[in-house]
Scaffold this motif. Structure first.
Motif, PDB file in Angstrom:
ATOM      1  N   LYS A   8       0.789  -1.224   0.000  1.00  0.00           N
ATOM      2  CA  LYS A   8       0.000   0.000   0.000  1.00  0.00           C
ATOM      3  C   LYS A   8       0.831   1.289   0.000  1.00  0.00           C
ATOM      4  N   ILE A   9       2.127   1.203   0.215  1.00  0.00           N
ATOM      5  CA  ILE A   9       2.979   2.396   0.163  1.00  0.00           C
ATOM      6  C   ILE A   9       3.484   2.541  -1.263  1.00  0.00           C
ATOM      7  N   SER A  39      -1.249   4.503   4.746  1.00  0.00           N
ATOM      8  CA  SER A  39      -1.968   3.291   4.349  1.00  0.00           C
ATOM      9  C   SER A  39      -1.124   2.028   4.486  1.00  0.00           C
ATOM     10  N   ALA A  40       0.017   2.133   5.145  1.00  0.00           N
ATOM     11  CA  ALA A  40       0.918   0.986   5.274  1.00  0.00           C
ATOM     12  C   ALA A  40       0.240  -0.190   5.967  1.00  0.00           C
ATOM     13  N   THR A  41       0.391  -1.363   5.394  1.00  0.00           N
ATOM     14  CA  THR A  41      -0.144  -2.588   5.986  1.00  0.00           C
ATOM     15  C   THR A  41       0.879  -3.164   6.965  1.00  0.00           C
ATOM     16  N   PRO A  42       0.464  -4.140   7.788  1.00  0.00           N
ATOM     17  CA  PRO A  42       1.448  -4.808   8.648  1.00  0.00           C
ATOM     18  C   PRO A  42       2.623  -5.390   7.860  1.00  0.00           C
ATOM     19  N   ALA A  43       2.335  -5.939   6.681  1.00  0.00           N
ATOM     20  CA  ALA A  43       3.414  -6.480   5.854  1.00  0.00           C
ATOM     21  C   ALA A  43       4.346  -5.368   5.368  1.00  0.00           C
ATOM     22  N   ASP A  44       3.772  -4.205   5.044  1.00  0.00           N
ATOM     23  CA  ASP A  44       4.596  -3.066   4.626  1.00  0.00           C
ATOM     24  C   ASP A  44       5.519  -2.626   5.761  1.00  0.00           C
ATOM     25  N   CYS A  45       4.966  -2.527   6.952  1.00  0.00           N
ATOM     26  CA  CYS A  45       5.766  -2.110   8.103  1.00  0.00           C
ATOM     27  C   CYS A  45       6.870  -3.121   8.400  1.00  0.00           C
ATOM     28  N   ALA A  68      -4.965  14.455   8.984  1.00  0.00           N
ATOM     29  CA  ALA A  68      -5.951  13.739   8.168  1.00  0.00           C
ATOM     30  C   ALA A  68      -5.510  12.316   7.865  1.00  0.00           C
ATOM     31  N   GLU A  69      -4.196  12.111   7.658  1.00  0.00           N
ATOM     32  CA  GLU A  69      -3.680  10.795   7.284  1.00  0.00           C
ATOM     33  C   GLU A  69      -2.351  10.543   8.001  1.00  0.00           C
ATOM     34  N   PRO A  70      -2.400  10.253   9.292  1.00  0.00           N
ATOM     35  CA  PRO A  70      -1.154  10.057  10.048  1.00  0.00           C
ATOM     36  C   PRO A  70      -0.398   8.814   9.582  1.00  0.00           C
ATOM     37  N   ASP A  71       0.928   8.903   9.646  1.00  0.00           N
ATOM     38  CA  ASP A  71       1.778   7.785   9.257  1.00  0.00           C
ATOM     39  C   ASP A  71       1.544   6.565  10.140  1.00  0.00           C
TER      40      ASP A  71
END
Length: 261
Positions: A8-9, A39-45, A68-71
């Protein structure tokens, strides 16, 4: 080739491998650029943490963008916000809509040439000094750092330009990296067009022109460079007097943060 896929990144890539003077390249695995992490997913993190080893996340966005869209920051990474524009943080916020467009909330369409030139203004330049030292300090300590704005094109683009200038990259190498953003941008082009269609009050031809004008273009970096030259004399003077890196510091960081090609 340096682009790194995520779920998602978007628009993430390593500055490592970009050619610099002396037959060397930027050291790999230390300096990453990208779009916002909201929008980072657990897999992205997990990928940021375990594969890239990111220890620092530097957010270049304005306060209302962050609210509005925190990291979503990977575990163990230090988060820091160093905005280019922010009324509360630095006392200045860019606002110059293209004539004929409308403003919806905080959203507006800017003239890219004017926006890129404005990023050399003295208040933002002060933020750029803080930003460059934060990035270089992290990299010199061997701690990978990811810097990002919203889409990873404009503010992240100027940040990458300055980092690469510090490391001795040519204008062409810097431009080549900047233009890679168009690959990621194309994947979301319909969303971008729909945004500008609203701001252009439904005028499809106008919206298409604005959408095209907001791609990563050579003119954008040229506008920033021209503004630096006009305000501060030259890029070398900007690096020395505004960013505050002397010749000895430049030699040291180039030795430490580049490697044989």
């Amino acid at each position: 080739m340096r682009s790194i896929p995520f779920e998602k990144i978007s628009n993430v890539r390593d500055l490592g491998g970009i050619p610099v003077a002396g037959g060397r390249v930027v050291k790999r695995g230390l300096l990453f650029r990208g779009a916002a992490l909201h929008s980072a997913t657990p897999a992205d993190c997990a990928k940021l943490r375990d594969e890239l080893g990111v220890r620092h996340v530097i957010d270049l966005r304005i306060g209302y963008e962050v609210e509005a869209e925190p990291d979503v920051v990977p575990d163990g990474a230090l988060y820091r916000r160093i905005p280019f524009y922010d009324n509360e943080a630095i006392g200045y916020e860019y606002f110059d809509p293209i004539p004929g467009t409308i403003v919806i909330g905080k959203d507006f369409a800017c003239d890219p040439d004017h926006f890129y030139a404005d990023m050399a203004n003295p208040l933002t330049a002060g933020q750029l000094r803080i930003l460059m030292h934060a990035l270089i300090d992290a990299a010199m300590a061997g701690e990978p750092v990811l810097f990002h704005c919203s889409g990873g094109k404009d503010r992240a683009g100027i940040t990458a330009l300055l980092v690469l200038e510090l490391l001795g990259a040519s204008e062409q190498a810097i431009l080549d990296d900047y233009l890679v953003t168009n690959e990621a941008r194309q994947a979301g082009i319909d969303k971008i067009y729909q945004r500008f269609l609203r701001l252009c009050q439904g005028d499809e031809e106008f919206a298409r022109a604005v959408t095209e004008n907001h791609c990563a273009r050579p003119q954008n970096l040229a506008a920033f460079r021209a503004s630096v030259d006009q305000r501060y004399g030259s890029m070398d003077a900007f690096i020395r007097d505004v960013l505050q890196f002397d010749d000895g510091e430049l030699a040291a960081l180039r030795a430490a943060l580049t490697e044989p090609a």
